[in-house]
Write a protein that holds these residues in place. Sequence first.
Motif, short mmCIF file in Angstrom:
data_model
loop_
_atom_site.label_atom_id
_atom_site.label_comp_id
_atom_site.label_asym_id
_atom_site.label_seq_id
_atom_site.Cartn_x
_atom_site.Cartn_y
_atom_site.Cartn_z
N ARG A 106 0.81 -1.22 0.00
CA ARG A 106 0.00 0.00 0.00
C ARG A 106 0.85 1.27 0.00
O ARG A 106 0.51 2.21 -0.73
CB ARG A 106 -0.98 -0.02 1.19
CG ARG A 106 -1.95 1.14 1.18
CD ARG A 106 -2.81 1.14 -0.07
NE ARG A 106 -3.41 2.44 -0.26
CZ ARG A 106 -3.67 2.98 -1.43
NH1 ARG A 106 -3.42 2.33 -2.54
NH2 ARG A 106 -4.20 4.18 -1.50
N PRO A 107 1.96 1.36 0.75
CA PRO A 107 2.78 2.58 0.66
C PRO A 107 3.31 2.83 -0.76
O PRO A 107 3.40 3.99 -1.20
CB PRO A 107 3.93 2.31 1.62
CG PRO A 107 3.37 1.35 2.61
CD PRO A 107 2.42 0.50 1.84
N GLN A 108 3.60 1.78 -1.49
CA GLN A 108 4.07 1.95 -2.87
C GLN A 108 2.94 2.45 -3.77
O GLN A 108 3.15 3.29 -4.65
CB GLN A 108 4.65 0.64 -3.41
CG GLN A 108 5.81 0.09 -2.61
CD GLN A 108 6.93 1.10 -2.41
OE1 GLN A 108 7.26 1.87 -3.29
NE2 GLN A 108 7.49 1.10 -1.22
N PHE A 109 1.74 1.94 -3.54
CA PHE A 109 0.59 2.43 -4.30
C PHE A 109 0.33 3.91 -4.00
O PHE A 109 -0.05 4.67 -4.88
CB PHE A 109 -0.67 1.61 -4.01
CG PHE A 109 -0.71 0.28 -4.70
CD1 PHE A 109 -0.09 0.07 -5.92
CD2 PHE A 109 -1.42 -0.78 -4.15
CE1 PHE A 109 -0.13 -1.14 -6.57
CE2 PHE A 109 -1.47 -2.01 -4.79
CZ PHE A 109 -0.82 -2.19 -6.00
N ARG A 110 0.51 4.30 -2.74
CA ARG A 110 0.33 5.72 -2.39
C ARG A 110 1.32 6.58 -3.16
O ARG A 110 0.98 7.67 -3.62
CB ARG A 110 0.50 5.92 -0.88
CG ARG A 110 -0.82 5.79 -0.17
CD ARG A 110 -0.75 6.28 1.26
NE ARG A 110 -1.12 5.14 2.09
CZ ARG A 110 -0.32 4.49 2.92
NH1 ARG A 110 0.92 4.87 3.09
NH2 ARG A 110 -0.75 3.46 3.59
N ARG A 111 2.54 6.12 -3.29
CA ARG A 111 3.54 6.87 -4.07
C ARG A 111 3.11 6.97 -5.53
O ARG A 111 3.25 8.02 -6.17
CB ARG A 111 4.91 6.19 -3.98
CG ARG A 111 5.57 6.38 -2.62
CD ARG A 111 6.88 5.64 -2.51
NE ARG A 111 7.86 6.13 -3.44
CZ ARG A 111 8.91 5.42 -3.86
NH1 ARG A 111 9.11 4.20 -3.42
NH2 ARG A 111 9.75 5.93 -4.72
N LEU A 112 2.60 5.86 -6.08
CA LEU A 112 2.15 5.88 -7.48
C LEU A 112 0.91 6.77 -7.66
O LEU A 112 0.72 7.34 -8.73
CB LEU A 112 1.86 4.46 -7.97
CG LEU A 112 3.08 3.58 -8.18
CD1 LEU A 112 2.66 2.15 -8.48
CD2 LEU A 112 3.97 4.13 -9.29
N ASP A 113 0.10 6.89 -6.61
CA ASP A 113 -1.08 7.76 -6.68
C ASP A 113 -0.68 9.22 -6.90
O ASP A 113 -1.48 10.02 -7.38
CB ASP A 113 -1.92 7.64 -5.41
CG ASP A 113 -2.67 6.32 -5.33
OD1 ASP A 113 -2.82 5.66 -6.38
OD2 ASP A 113 -3.10 5.94 -4.20
N LEU A 114 0.55 9.61 -6.56
CA LEU A 114 1.02 10.98 -6.79
C LEU A 114 1.08 11.31 -8.28
O LEU A 114 1.04 12.48 -8.66
CB LEU A 114 2.42 11.17 -6.18
CG LEU A 114 2.55 11.04 -4.66
CD1 LEU A 114 4.02 11.12 -4.26
CD2 LEU A 114 1.74 12.14 -3.97
#
Length: 170
Positions: A106-114
């Motif tokens: 999930r933290p990696q997905f949050r980065r990609l959400d940027l």
Amino acid sequence: VSRLGLTAQSQRATTSLAIARMEAQVTAIRRALAQDRPREVLKGHIDSFAIGFDGPLNEAISSELRVRNDILGGIAGLRQRLTVWGYALGGIAVLLGLGAYPLLIRPQFRRLDLMHPVTERIAAQDFAVTLPEEPHDEIGRLFAEMNRMVGALAQRKAEIGAEWSRLNET
């Protein structure tokens, strides 16, 4: 030191003794049958052989069946333990997978959400955007390349704007 327990050694010795007795009886009956004797005497030898051979043969068969059943019981117990371990390890794997999502994925997905708002701004030709390039992993490298691309697009837009102005002056 023998790998067999005392009970198994005793059973093996009993079986070996029974087999030795049966071999002796077979040898004795062969000798008796090889001699030229009256039919009643031979019948008596065969009857005594059958009576003497039946008990040890049944004991040897029973002993082998007990050993076979012990082995099959051990296999069934092992199968049961392996099944329990398989379910336990499968459950642990599921829990690790569920734990990995909020902690790692999930933290990696949050980065990609940027990237979503940045791509919308680029589509609107607003090139004054930057993405964080740390840490130095695949997503960080993707952000660095995106920043380089946005910089190149901004420079190209400025060059085109300058060329357009010069063209209008001409």
